[in-house]
Write a protein that holds these residues in place. Structure first.
Motif, PDB file in Angstrom:
ATOM      1  N   SER A  45       0.829  -1.202   0.000  1.00 62.06           N
ATOM      2  CA  SER A  45       0.000   0.000   0.000  1.00 62.06           C
ATOM      3  C   SER A  45       0.865   1.255   0.000  1.00 62.06           C
ATOM      4  O   SER A  45       2.092   1.188  -0.041  1.00 62.06           O
ATOM      5  CB  SER A  45      -0.934  -0.002   1.206  1.00 62.06           C
ATOM      6  OG  SER A  45      -0.194   0.047   2.406  1.00 62.06           O
ATOM      7  N   VAL A  46       0.214   2.404   0.080  1.00 59.96           N
ATOM      8  CA  VAL A  46       0.919   3.677  -0.042  1.00 59.96           C
ATOM      9  C   VAL A  46       1.373   4.244   1.302  1.00 59.96           C
ATOM     10  O   VAL A  46       1.708   5.417   1.388  1.00 59.96           O
ATOM     11  CB  VAL A  46       0.052   4.723  -0.779  1.00 59.96           C
ATOM     12  CG1 VAL A  46      -0.075   4.384  -2.235  1.00 59.96           C
ATOM     13  CG2 VAL A  46      -1.322   4.861  -0.123  1.00 59.96           C
ATOM     14  N   GLY A  47       1.387   3.456   2.332  1.00 59.88           N
ATOM     15  CA  GLY A  47       1.953   3.949   3.580  1.00 59.88           C
ATOM     16  C   GLY A  47       1.071   3.671   4.785  1.00 59.88           C
ATOM     17  O   GLY A  47      -0.052   3.188   4.682  1.00 59.88           O
ATOM     18  N   GLY A  48       1.630   3.981   5.961  1.00 62.50           N
ATOM     19  CA  GLY A  48       0.869   3.855   7.178  1.00 62.50           C
ATOM     20  C   GLY A  48       0.827   2.466   7.779  1.00 62.50           C
ATOM     21  O   GLY A  48      -0.014   2.179   8.624  1.00 62.50           O
ATOM     22  N   THR A  49       1.761   1.591   7.381  1.00 67.94           N
ATOM     23  CA  THR A  49       1.742   0.229   7.916  1.00 67.94           C
ATOM     24  C   THR A  49       2.722   0.025   9.072  1.00 67.94           C
ATOM     25  O   THR A  49       2.801  -1.070   9.619  1.00 67.94           O
ATOM     26  CB  THR A  49       2.073  -0.798   6.813  1.00 67.94           C
ATOM     27  OG1 THR A  49       3.332  -0.472   6.229  1.00 67.94           O
ATOM     28  CG2 THR A  49       0.991  -0.813   5.742  1.00 67.94           C
ATOM     29  N   GLY A  50       3.472   1.057   9.429  1.00 62.11           N
ATOM     30  CA  GLY A  50       4.390   0.935  10.553  1.00 62.11           C
ATOM     31  C   GLY A  50       5.783   0.464  10.175  1.00 62.11           C
ATOM     32  O   GLY A  50       6.429  -0.268  10.933  1.00 62.11           O
ATOM     33  N   LYS A  51       6.271   0.911   9.006  1.00 61.07           N
ATOM     34  CA  LYS A  51       7.602   0.472   8.559  1.00 61.07           C
ATOM     35  C   LYS A  51       8.709   0.977   9.479  1.00 61.07           C
ATOM     36  O   LYS A  51       9.621   0.220   9.825  1.00 61.07           O
ATOM     37  CB  LYS A  51       7.849   0.950   7.117  1.00 61.07           C
ATOM     38  CG  LYS A  51       6.964   0.291   6.083  1.00 61.07           C
ATOM     39  CD  LYS A  51       7.306   0.753   4.677  1.00 61.07           C
ATOM     40  CE  LYS A  51       7.074   2.233   4.489  1.00 61.07           C
ATOM     41  NZ  LYS A  51       5.652   2.619   4.580  1.00 61.07           N
ATOM     42  N   SER A  52       8.655   2.246   9.853  1.00 61.65           N
ATOM     43  CA  SER A  52       9.737   2.814  10.663  1.00 61.65           C
ATOM     44  C   SER A  52       9.888   2.111  12.009  1.00 61.65           C
ATOM     45  O   SER A  52      11.013   1.745  12.388  1.00 61.65           O
ATOM     46  CB  SER A  52       9.524   4.319  10.865  1.00 61.65           C
ATOM     47  OG  SER A  52       9.607   4.999   9.636  1.00 61.65           O
ATOM     48  N   PRO A  53       8.809   1.899  12.777  1.00 62.46           N
ATOM     49  CA  PRO A  53       8.980   1.145  14.033  1.00 62.46           C
ATOM     50  C   PRO A  53       9.506  -0.260  13.807  1.00 62.46           C
ATOM     51  O   PRO A  53      10.257  -0.782  14.631  1.00 62.46           O
ATOM     52  CB  PRO A  53       7.562   1.124  14.623  1.00 62.46           C
ATOM     53  CG  PRO A  53       6.846   2.256  13.992  1.00 62.46           C
ATOM     54  CD  PRO A  53       7.438   2.401  12.621  1.00 62.46           C
ATOM     55  N   PRO A  76      -6.155   4.173  -8.415  1.00 62.15           N
ATOM     56  CA  PRO A  76      -6.289   5.325  -7.517  1.00 62.15           C
ATOM     57  C   PRO A  76      -7.456   5.238  -6.548  1.00 62.15           C
ATOM     58  O   PRO A  76      -7.528   6.036  -5.614  1.00 62.15           O
ATOM     59  CB  PRO A  76      -6.499   6.482  -8.495  1.00 62.15           C
ATOM     60  CG  PRO A  76      -7.222   5.868  -9.637  1.00 62.15           C
ATOM     61  CD  PRO A  76      -6.655   4.479  -9.779  1.00 62.15           C
ATOM     62  N   SER A  77      -8.376   4.283  -6.710  1.00 59.90           N
ATOM     63  CA  SER A  77      -9.515   4.226  -5.791  1.00 59.90           C
ATOM     64  C   SER A  77      -9.164   3.500  -4.499  1.00 59.90           C
ATOM     65  O   SER A  77      -9.812   3.695  -3.473  1.00 59.90           O
ATOM     66  CB  SER A  77     -10.714   3.552  -6.465  1.00 59.90           C
ATOM     67  OG  SER A  77     -10.407   2.235  -6.838  1.00 59.90           O
ATOM     68  N   GLY A  78      -8.142   2.653  -4.525  1.00 61.24           N
ATOM     69  CA  GLY A  78      -7.659   1.982  -3.324  1.00 61.24           C
ATOM     70  C   GLY A  78      -6.279   2.478  -2.947  1.00 61.24           C
ATOM     71  O   GLY A  78      -5.829   3.526  -3.409  1.00 61.24           O
ATOM     72  N   ASP A  79      -5.595   1.698  -2.101  1.00 58.53           N
ATOM     73  CA  ASP A  79      -4.273   2.110  -1.617  1.00 58.53           C
ATOM     74  C   ASP A  79      -3.134   1.236  -2.123  1.00 58.53           C
ATOM     75  O   ASP A  79      -1.972   1.489  -1.807  1.00 58.53           O
ATOM     76  CB  ASP A  79      -4.239   2.090  -0.081  1.00 58.53           C
ATOM     77  CG  ASP A  79      -5.043   3.225   0.526  1.00 58.53           C
ATOM     78  OD1 ASP A  79      -5.095   4.303  -0.078  1.00 58.53           O
ATOM     79  OD2 ASP A  79      -5.624   3.023   1.615  1.00 58.53           O
ATOM     80  N   LEU A  80      -3.428   0.193  -2.892  1.00 60.10           N
ATOM     81  CA  LEU A  80      -2.376  -0.728  -3.307  1.00 60.10           C
ATOM     82  C   LEU A  80      -1.572  -0.186  -4.479  1.00 60.10           C
ATOM     83  O   LEU A  80      -2.137   0.263  -5.478  1.00 60.10           O
ATOM     84  CB  LEU A  80      -2.974  -2.090  -3.685  1.00 60.10           C
ATOM     85  CG  LEU A  80      -3.692  -2.858  -2.580  1.00 60.10           C
ATOM     86  CD1 LEU A  80      -4.148  -4.216  -3.095  1.00 60.10           C
ATOM     87  CD2 LEU A  80      -2.797  -3.026  -1.351  1.00 60.10           C
ATOM     88  N   ARG A  81      -0.250  -0.276  -4.352  1.00 63.27           N
ATOM     89  CA  ARG A  81       0.642   0.137  -5.436  1.00 63.27           C
ATOM     90  C   ARG A  81       0.912  -1.013  -6.401  1.00 63.27           C
ATOM     91  O   ARG A  81       1.355  -0.789  -7.522  1.00 63.27           O
ATOM     92  CB  ARG A  81       1.972   0.629  -4.859  1.00 63.27           C
ATOM     93  CG  ARG A  81       1.853   1.872  -4.032  1.00 63.27           C
ATOM     94  CD  ARG A  81       3.189   2.325  -3.501  1.00 63.27           C
ATOM     95  NE  ARG A  81       3.642   1.534  -2.364  1.00 63.27           N
ATOM     96  CZ  ARG A  81       4.661   1.876  -1.578  1.00 63.27           C
ATOM     97  NH1 ARG A  81       5.323   2.977  -1.810  1.00 63.27           N
ATOM     98  NH2 ARG A  81       5.013   1.112  -0.565  1.00 63.27           N
ATOM     99  N   GLU A  82       0.689  -2.239  -5.923  1.00 65.39           N
ATOM    100  CA  GLU A  82       0.922  -3.429  -6.746  1.00 65.39           C
ATOM    101  C   GLU A  82      -0.275  -4.368  -6.605  1.00 65.39           C
ATOM    102  O   GLU A  82      -1.025  -4.293  -5.632  1.00 65.39           O
ATOM    103  CB  GLU A  82       2.176  -4.168  -6.275  1.00 65.39           C
ATOM    104  CG  GLU A  82       3.470  -3.440  -6.481  1.00 65.39           C
ATOM    105  CD  GLU A  82       4.654  -4.341  -6.153  1.00 65.39           C
ATOM    106  OE1 GLU A  82       4.986  -5.197  -7.001  1.00 65.39           O
ATOM    107  OE2 GLU A  82       5.212  -4.207  -5.052  1.00 65.39           O
TER     108      GLU A  82
END
Length: 336
Positions: free
Chosen positions: A47-55, A168-174
């Protein structure tokens, strides 16, 4: 899904077939992907972000830094510089990005670098003396020019990738089928009391392949808040009315946590990686007590009028299941 994004649904097939074509070009070896003979770990998402990669990158650093020389390599989103850059003690968020600065500030003894071209970044890091023994690629799951020895795919409990759709209607990049590249799938931001039964239902929905392991993690909030020079007990801090400033993809878990503490606050919510204007800084500074995330703190900590009143709340990744098995998988890759 927001109504405005539903209107974009007719464009989804074009994005889907474009992304699928690129995926197949790599799968069929028409486009070349570079492999390496040392431990390379990718942490990313579909997805385009917000999954907690940095932590999660921070968690990996925690368990590896005493055993190996660690380097992280990020794109350096919204930085003012270009090309390969090494972080140092004087780096700013504007120069390297907020997340890489967070890594360098929290772990000053590791090597932190940014480069939008991951292959060049890896090559530059391996030229260092002493060179890093393990490189963690932050947000590079979709970067197919590099094939890591271990690929960790993150998906949030509240928005699993099988339930999502393409931009563009969802959040998936792939396409969802791209999840097959992962060795480990981590469901992040789970309630800490998520039952074994519900975990199994999620595993069934994810439908992992034979080579894939699934783990569940939540967010553990610290009991103290930190500024440039001090720290305070969180419960003591929340006795005051304060301003919560967030510029992250999804601040809901943090807001819910503060509400559970019965805190009284005004929430100023900005887009992810937001660059604060002078007008916004003035509005934020009008509050006597200010709380933010560690990532946002990297962009705000050097602003003079905020220094005495700005605090951040640290977070940690907490495993709900099989943490020992996860560490064993990581150590197996690092030792190979």
């Amino acid at each position: 899904m927001k109504f405005s994004r539903k209107l974009l649904w007719p464009l989804n097939p074009f994005y889907y077939w474009g992304a699928l074509t690129i995926k197949k070009m790599y799968d069929w070896n028409i486009f070349k992907s570079q492999t390496y003979n040392f431990p390379l770990i990718t942490v990313g998402n579909l997805s385009v972000g917000g999954t907690g990669k940095s932590p999660f990158v921070a968690y990996l650093i925690d368990i590896l830094q005493n055993e190996k020389r660690i380097a992280t390599l990020s794109r350096g989103y919204k930085r003012s510089t270009t090309g390969f850059q090494l972080a140092n003690t004087n780096s700013t968020a504007l120069e390297i990005g907020d997340e890489p600065l967070q890594f360098k500030t929290t772990y000053p003894n590791i090597t932190v670098a940014v480069d939008a071209e991951r292959r060049n970044g890896i090559n530059q890091l391996r030229k260092l003396k002493p060179k890093p023994e393990v490189i963690i690629l932050d947000d590079a799951f979709q970067h197919r020019k590099v094939t890591a020895g271990l690929q960790i795919l993150l998906t949030t409990h509240y928005n699993l990738y099988p339930d999502d759709c393409m931009l563009p209607s969802g959040d998936l990049r792939e396409p969802i089928s791209a999840a097959a590249r992962a060795t480990i799938i981590v469901v992040t931001k789970c309630p800490l009391n998520l039952s074994d039964h519900l975990q199994q239902k999620i595993i069934t929905k994810l439908n992992p392949l034979a080579h894939q392991s699934v783990y569940f993690t939540g967010i553990a909030y610290a009991e103290t808040v930190h500024s440039n020079t001090s720290k305070l007990n969180l419960e003591k801090f929340t006795e005051n009315t304060f301003c919560l400033v967030t510029g992250i993809a999804n601040p809901t878990p943090l807001v819910n946590h503060l509400n559970e503490l019965e805190a009284t606050f005004v929430h100023l919510n900005f887009p992810d990686h937001h660059v604060f204007s002078d007008r916004e800084i003035k509005k934020i500074s009008s509050h006597q007590f200010i709380l933010t995330t560690q990532k946002d703190f990297m962009r705000l900590k050097d602003i003079e009028i905020l220094k005495e009143k700005l605090f951040y709340l640290p977070i940690k990744v907490k495993f709900l299941n099989n943490e020992a098995a996860f560490k064993q998988q990581i150590n197996a890759i690092v030792s190979s």
